[in-house]
Design an enzyme around this catalytic site. Sequence first.
Site, mmCIF file in Angstrom:
data_model
loop_
_atom_site.group_PDB
_atom_site.id
_atom_site.type_symbol
_atom_site.label_atom_id
_atom_site.label_comp_id
_atom_site.label_asym_id
_atom_site.label_seq_id
_atom_site.Cartn_x
_atom_site.Cartn_y
_atom_site.Cartn_z
ATOM 1 N N THR A 1 0.765 -1.368 0.102
ATOM 2 C CA THR A 1 -0.087 -0.055 0.134
ATOM 3 C C THR A 1 1.009 1.326 0.064
ATOM 4 O OG1 THR A 1 -0.097 0.501 2.216
ATOM 5 C CG2 THR A 1 -1.610 -1.340 1.637
ATOM 6 N N ASP A 2 0.415 2.361 -0.184
ATOM 7 C CA ASP A 2 0.930 3.743 -0.139
ATOM 8 C C ASP A 2 1.036 3.875 1.474
ATOM 9 O OD1 ASP A 2 1.106 6.417 -2.151
ATOM 10 O OD2 ASP A 2 2.573 5.851 -0.250
ATOM 11 N N PHE A 3 1.499 5.011 2.037
ATOM 12 C CA PHE A 3 1.718 5.288 3.364
ATOM 13 C C PHE A 3 0.401 5.265 3.835
ATOM 14 C CE2 PHE A 3 4.935 6.589 6.269
ATOM 15 C CZ PHE A 3 4.433 7.191 7.422
#
Length: 737
Positions: A261-263
């Site tokens: 995932t992104d952050f």
Amino acid sequence: MKDHELQELLSRMTLEEKAGQLVQLDGACFGTRGITTGPQEALGITQETVDMAGSTLNVLGADTVRRIQENYLKRSRLGIPLLFMADIIYGYKTIFPIPLGLGCTWDPELIGRDYAFIGRESAADGAMVTFAPMLDLVRDARWGRCMESTGEDPLLNSRYGEAMVKGLQGDMVPGKNIASCIKHYAAYGAVEAGREYNTVDMSEMRLRQDYLPAYKAGVDAGCRMVMSSFNVLNGIPATANKHLMVDILRDEWGFDGTVITDFASIYELIMHGVAADEKEAALMAFRAQTDVDMQTGCYANNLADLVREGKIAEADLDRACMRVLKLKNELGLFEDPYYQADALKAQEIINDPAGKEAAVQTALEACVLLKNNGVLPLAKTGVRIALIGPYADTGDMLGLWAIHADRSHSVTLRQAFEQKLSPENFRCCTGCKTLDDPAELGDFGNIPVVTKNPDEETVRQWEKEAIEAAEWADVIVLAMGEHTLQTGEGGSRTDITLPAPQKELIRKLAAYHKPMVLVLFNGRPMALSDVEPYTDALLEAWFPGTYGALAVTDLLFGDANPSGRLSVSMPYTTGQVPVYYSHGRTGRPCAPGQRSRFTSRYLDAPNEPLYPFGYGLGYHKAVYGETKPDKTCMKSGETLTVSVSVRNDGDREGCETVQLYLHDCAAAVARPVKELKDFRRIVLKPGEEKTVQFTIDEEMLKYVHADCSYAAEAGTFEVMTGPDSERLSCAVFEYIQ
Ligand code: GLC
């Protein structure tokens, strides 16, 4: 390890240990400086979670990596090494031009070599995976992250994506290559109104035609990871979007690597309003086969329970865990958990002249000469030159994502000018503030950029020096642009012109009627119609990197000939955005300059950009011949050859990027007025003429239909060649099936 040994290892893992491999935590959890690249949520995790975490991000440095890995393995029951990932987007210690500049080289082969160097330089210092390349297509210049993209065209972005992935990964040799995680899947560049993290909504047809090709090129090039994007896509956040993550990425494209995932974007499923709590968010993301949870406690605190409750099959947990174990195994971490990180080797590479030469060469090709009334190239003697502006004497021209840069190596424009000019012919001053209110910028983790304005007395003194320099000089070189933090993540702007203090200084200096050369340092296609009239020359340098000032100076003084070509359209005004070359024709097309009311146009601006996609000038003079297809009818299964001659009528060698476009005149859906289908960089000596030949095949005629089928159909095509997307000659051929 062999596969059966991996399977045996998996069989000995508890549910918590399997889930742990799917957790990524930043350096603060491992007792070192975390480079915060997003909102730090109260993670709600225990030390036990940290001890089982599968990876960390933005922790680098051979000695640091070795120390953390050693401590980690001491606490690991099964001795599964930690994976070190990082944002090495366009350079590690040696920073290359930002990707928007790389996109303007039209030289994917060069960029592939650059990314091989970037992989080597960072692998020596402990990097194993990089969150790069970013392959988001961008057409809205208000979005700050334009700087991370190679531009507005699917074909060009795809060529770069392939080159970057292959450059980084090479033969996946431990300590020499790093695994590529392409991002941000998908269509993050189409956020509404260019506003950061905003909603994305588009037809499946446009998604597949324009926004997906570059990611697919990255997958086809063998990237080992894909990062899900923050944005909603057609109502469902990418991180939990099964159509995107499973139907397309895994089932259609056959990707079986790891999705991260992104952050904190799993937690953000709650913010998006699609998950009630972290447990539901974890379930939704996992069901979309999102494997690794970056920087939240969602997976750590819930996956094992979800398996026990029968909501997740253990076999699916095994599949996700095995993807991570296989990546670690492919990197050789079970044999060498330190990835051959070696501080001395790393320093040698960082100081290797080959890296500096590569960064300079790339910056030379990334700069785009947009305007030149003859004032360039500048003379090195007999002319008094004043270099004025916030970018006149700063090493901070690295761009937002240079978070691991060795800034001690940065060269400033003043230093580069001093290498070419004698002191009596050269003055340098700052002249004005970068922008009015740096407080609007916020901050971006540990980026050491100046975010405070000087006091008013200093500003007055700066202006006084600039006026005096302007009075003294024969030529003024303005070094101006955006603040680093006006671009990149969190850097969306509603006014994409030059910041006010800089525009004000330009207007004041114009009163001295000296030739003015504006060199721009920026991270997006800026709207320049309010400053362009004051300039005699315009050189777009983007953020050109550690040694970019050397390249800019070589170009200004003619020691190199500009060859960059825009990979994005440069608008007249913010109001034109999004403006891009491959636009639809509409039912009432408006020819340039036409004023009839009932045509597709604005009352207060042209439709065309100030500088079009593919555009760029040089110091030579290229003359293009007509577009000549070798036949007027192309049958199914055949190809058609298009020729165009290019002659250099100038007095110095020059590089041209010959471009090939097609227009499908009558199709099942409304097709763009033109689409880039190929390009060729050629070098011409003075007086030399070359004929470039392009081969058109059926693949080039295919497009995404309304039912998402991808096919060509019989009909009339216009084929165009020329130096940019507007200056084209055109021929017609029939394609019959
Ligand atoms: C950031 C960015 C992404 C980056 C990640 C890790 O928020 O969106 O591009 O790779 O977090 O730093």
